[in-house]
Design a protein around this motif. Structure first.
Motif, PDB file in Angstrom:
ATOM      1  N   GLY A  54       0.786  -1.222   0.000  1.00 36.01           N
ATOM      2  CA  GLY A  54       0.000   0.000   0.000  1.00 36.01           C
ATOM      3  C   GLY A  54       0.820   1.275   0.000  1.00 36.01           C
ATOM      4  N   THR A  55       0.164   2.384  -0.311  1.00 38.48           N
ATOM      5  CA  THR A  55       0.825   3.686  -0.277  1.00 38.48           C
ATOM      6  C   THR A  55       1.123   4.098   1.154  1.00 38.48           C
ATOM      7  N   THR A  56       0.168   3.895   2.046  1.00 39.02           N
ATOM      8  CA  THR A  56       0.313   4.302   3.445  1.00 39.02           C
ATOM      9  C   THR A  56       0.740   3.136   4.324  1.00 39.02           C
ATOM     10  N   ASN A  57       0.046   2.018   4.203  1.00 38.62           N
ATOM     11  CA  ASN A  57       0.366   0.816   4.991  1.00 38.62           C
ATOM     12  C   ASN A  57       0.384  -0.405   4.078  1.00 38.62           C
ATOM     13  N   SER A  58       1.165  -1.408   4.475  1.00 37.82           N
ATOM     14  CA  SER A  58       1.222  -2.667   3.741  1.00 37.82           C
ATOM     15  C   SER A  58       0.900  -3.809   4.689  1.00 37.82           C
ATOM     16  N   LEU A  59       0.353  -4.905   4.125  1.00 41.00           N
ATOM     17  CA  LEU A  59      -0.045  -6.056   4.934  1.00 41.00           C
ATOM     18  C   LEU A  59       0.322  -7.336   4.201  1.00 41.00           C
ATOM     19  N   VAL A  60       0.443  -8.423   4.968  1.00 43.47           N
ATOM     20  CA  VAL A  60       0.699  -9.739   4.393  1.00 43.47           C
ATOM     21  C   VAL A  60      -0.289 -10.723   5.009  1.00 43.47           C
TER      22      VAL A  60
ATOM     23  N   SER B  98       6.493  -7.695  13.588  1.00 42.74           N
ATOM     24  CA  SER B  98       7.233  -7.897  14.838  1.00 42.74           C
ATOM     25  C   SER B  98       6.701  -7.054  15.979  1.00 42.74           C
ATOM     26  N   HIS B  99       5.890  -6.012  15.651  1.00 42.72           N
ATOM     27  CA  HIS B  99       5.292  -5.163  16.688  1.00 42.72           C
ATOM     28  C   HIS B  99       3.907  -5.662  17.084  1.00 42.72           C
ATOM     29  N   GLY B 100       3.461  -6.749  16.468  1.00 39.51           N
ATOM     30  CA  GLY B 100       2.146  -7.287  16.790  1.00 39.51           C
ATOM     31  C   GLY B 100       1.009  -6.669  16.009  1.00 39.51           C
ATOM     32  N   SER B 101       1.322  -5.777  15.083  1.00 40.44           N
ATOM     33  CA  SER B 101       0.288  -5.128  14.276  1.00 40.44           C
ATOM     34  C   SER B 101       0.251  -5.752  12.892  1.00 40.44           C
ATOM     35  N   VAL B 102      -0.942  -5.821  12.297  1.00 45.39           N
ATOM     36  CA  VAL B 102      -1.039  -6.337  10.932  1.00 45.39           C
ATOM     37  C   VAL B 102      -0.721  -5.252   9.905  1.00 45.39           C
ATOM     38  N   LEU B 103      -0.703  -3.985  10.337  1.00 49.13           N
ATOM     39  CA  LEU B 103      -0.388  -2.863   9.454  1.00 49.13           C
ATOM     40  C   LEU B 103       1.087  -2.494   9.589  1.00 49.13           C
ATOM     41  N   THR B 104       1.817  -2.516   8.490  1.00 48.44           N
ATOM     42  CA  THR B 104       3.203  -2.055   8.470  1.00 48.44           C
ATOM     43  C   THR B 104       3.261  -0.772   7.649  1.00 48.44           C
ATOM     44  N   PRO B 105       3.552   0.376   8.271  1.00 52.42           N
ATOM     45  CA  PRO B 105       3.622   1.618   7.503  1.00 52.42           C
ATOM     46  C   PRO B 105       4.608   1.496   6.335  1.00 52.42           C
TER      47      PRO B 105
END
Length: 582
Positions: free
Chosen positions: A16-22, A36-43
């Motif tokens: 994504g432009t703002t966030n990416s997910l797998v 690794s931070h426990g979030s599904v959103l990676t900026p």
């Protein structure tokens, strides 16, 4: 190959432009993978520390406010451009920056699943041009991934709805407003089949632009132009943009929001000045952007010959669709409530892993079928005679936008001079009448041409593969064939990938007039026509016309129908071609 490697799943990635997910398809359903931070959103942010270390994601995002010159975001918008970003003396292209995000997601997936990840389906905006798509593929390869498929973001979102609602029969429109891009896709769902009817969009319009409208408004209250402030006070603008982003989010929940004004150094100090903005003001600021949104929606609807009332469901995708002003606009346009049944930030990534499951023939999706379309028109450059003068630079389409892919189509063109020695077939992508306003994809040299008068025919055939590979063929009057495979100038596809695409293309193409037996049947029928009495000729003449038209259109079902009609007609006249054609 070890057992672990052999069983490693193909993951789905929303770059994504703002966030990416797998995500990954496990135990019969798609699941998001936390970082690794426990979030599904990676900026989707890359930063460089003073030590020279490259950081990705949330840690890099923190630098946007304090050290804006040491990090970069929104680079997805420039995937098709030769642009460089300088971070503490290190230069990066948008492809390299995207590969760093993809590598981070790949490592997160490997850690979560306990096995190395080597294959992925990556989503792209539906309106990404071919250069941007191939650049995305290259970014995946640079991250150590074999990109099994690139899928349009609205299509991925539709796959999630299709996965959960397989028995539905409806016409849906997917409105996808992400951080940097906007897409609209019209799709028909029936009998576990998802058929894309049309797609349109704008690759330089997204939630970031709505934030910038607030930033520009706040600076204008201080008699400062945004362009000047960005150049003179980058830290001030970076801090203000963060405040305006928070205000935009607050306006989704409240009628008004407050924005603190930082000083020239990007600090708030003890008692910063505050600007208030309400929904009415924000709605007014967004007017020009919403008008830009309406144009692709109208184009997608025109291309399907549908009216807003023909749409059963309107589905919202992308975090920016949470804005009430945007939702109101969409609901007013279609005169029905918009649906956000799944998290708009996550649905595209989930759909990417459903596509991966389809590729791997997972039993949980074995009854699902999906078709997609080519979002752009593809054609060649031609000359035209206007006012007694021949002028170059005109665009002649061969594959029209929103054609269902894979597809093979051809057109006849003609030489402009007697004994013309050669032709350069320049292939363009776009919808403008002039090639100067479209994008050059590649070219095919056709040389030598057989000698002949001006107006000698040259047949040009395009075959477009689901992976975005375009095969261009040209046939001279003497039957000589020239051929090339275009992958949009990104030298990333391996020879094996190109060969695989060629095999897919070869199996797709269906040109009955190149089969000698089909031509013999046509000639036999014509000969028999001359032997019939006048009162029997019309029926056979019409059957021959239909048969030859079907050969030229190269539609498999239509051709077989026309051939059967011709054989039936001959049989009704007591004529059997078997002995003659044996």
């Amino acid at each position: 190959m070890t057992e672990t490697q052999k069983n490693a799943p193909c993951v789905g990635i929303d770059l994504g432009t703002t966030n990416s997910l797998v995500s990954v398809f496990l135990n019969g359903k798609p699941e998001l993978i936390p970082n690794s931070h426990g979030s599904v959103l990676t900026p989707s942010v890359i930063g460089v520390l003073e030590s020279g270390e490259i950081i990705v994601g949330q840690a890099a995002k923190e630098l946007r406010v304090t050290q804006p010159d040491a990090c970069v975001s929104c680079f997805k918008r420039f995937m098709a451009q030769d642009r460089r970003f300088n971070l503490r003396g290190q230069e990066f292209s948008p492809i390299e920056l995207s590969s760093l995000v993809l590598r981070s997601l790949k490592e997160d997936a490997a850690n979560a699943l306990g096995m190395p990840i080597t294959e992925a389906v990556i989503t792209v905006p539906a309106y990404f041009n071919d250069h941007a798509r191939q650049a995305t593929r290259l970014a995946g390869e640079m991250a150590g991934l074999t990109v099994r498929r690139m899928i349009n973001e609205p299509t991925a979102a539709a796959l999630v709805h299709g996965f959960h609602d397989r028995d539905d029969e409806k016409m849906i429109t997917i409105i996808d407003l992400g951080g940097g891009t906007f897409d609209v896709t019209v799709m028909e769902v029936f009998e576990s089949t998802l058929e894309i009817r049309s797609t349109a969009g704008e690759s330089m319009l997204g939630g970031e632009d709505f934030t910038d409208r607030i930033v520009a408004h706040v600076l204008q209250t201080q008699n400062i132009a945004l362009e000047v402030a960005e150049f003179q006070f980058p830290r001030r603008v970076a801090r203000l943009r963060s405040e305006c982003e928070n205000a935009k989010r607050q306006l989704t929940r409240s009628d008004s929001a407050s924005i603190r004004l930082p000083n020239e150094e990007g600090e708030f100090g003890g008692d910063p000045k505050t600007i208030h903005i309400d929904r009415t003001t924000y709605s007014s600021l967004c007017g020009p952007l919403l008008r830009r949104v309406s144009a692709p929606i109208a184009r997608a609807m025109r291309d399907t010959d549908l009216a807003p009332e023909d749409i059963d469901d309107v589905i919202l995708v992308g975090g920016a669709t949470r804005m009430p002003v945007f939702q109101s606009f969409v609901e007013n346009y279609f005169q029905k409530p918009a649906i956000a049944r799944f998290n708009p930030d996550e649905i595209v990534a989930l759909g990417a892993s459903v596509q991966a499951a389809l590729i791997e023939r997972d039993a949980a999706v074995d009854d699902m079928i999906m078709t997609d379309v080519c979002p752009f028109t593809l054609g060649v450059e031609v000359s035209k005679e206007l006012g007694g003068q021949r002028k170059d630079g005109y665009f002649s389409p061969i594959l029209h936008r929103n054609s269902t892919i894979p597809i093979s189509q051809e057109e006849m063109f003609y030489t402009v001079a007697a004994n013309q020695p050669s032709v350069t077939v320049r292939v363009y992508q776009g919808d403008s009448r002039k090639t100067a306003e479209n994008m050059l994809v590649g070219q095919l040299e056709v040389s030598p041409l057989p000698q002949g008068p001006a107006g000698s025919p040259l047949l040009i055939r395009f075959t477009y593969d689901i992976s975005g590979v375009l095969e261009v063929e040209a046939y001279t009057p003497g039957g000589k064939k020239f051929r090339t495979v275009l992958t949009s100038h990104v030298e990333s596809l391996s020879p094996q990938s190109v060969e695989d695409a060629k095999r897919r293309i070869a199996s797709l193409k269906f040109y009955p007039r190149e089969d000698q037996a089909n031509l013999q049947l046509a000639r036999f029928a014509e000969r028999m026509l001359g032997e019939l009495p006048s009162w029997q000729r019309q029926q056979l003449d019409q059957a021959i016309d239909f048969y030859e038209s079907a050969m030229n259109r190269s539609n498999r079902d239509e051709f077989h129908h026309a051939k059967q009609m011709l054989l039936t007609c001959l049989s009704s006249l007591g004529i059997s071609p078997e002995d003659d054609l044996a």
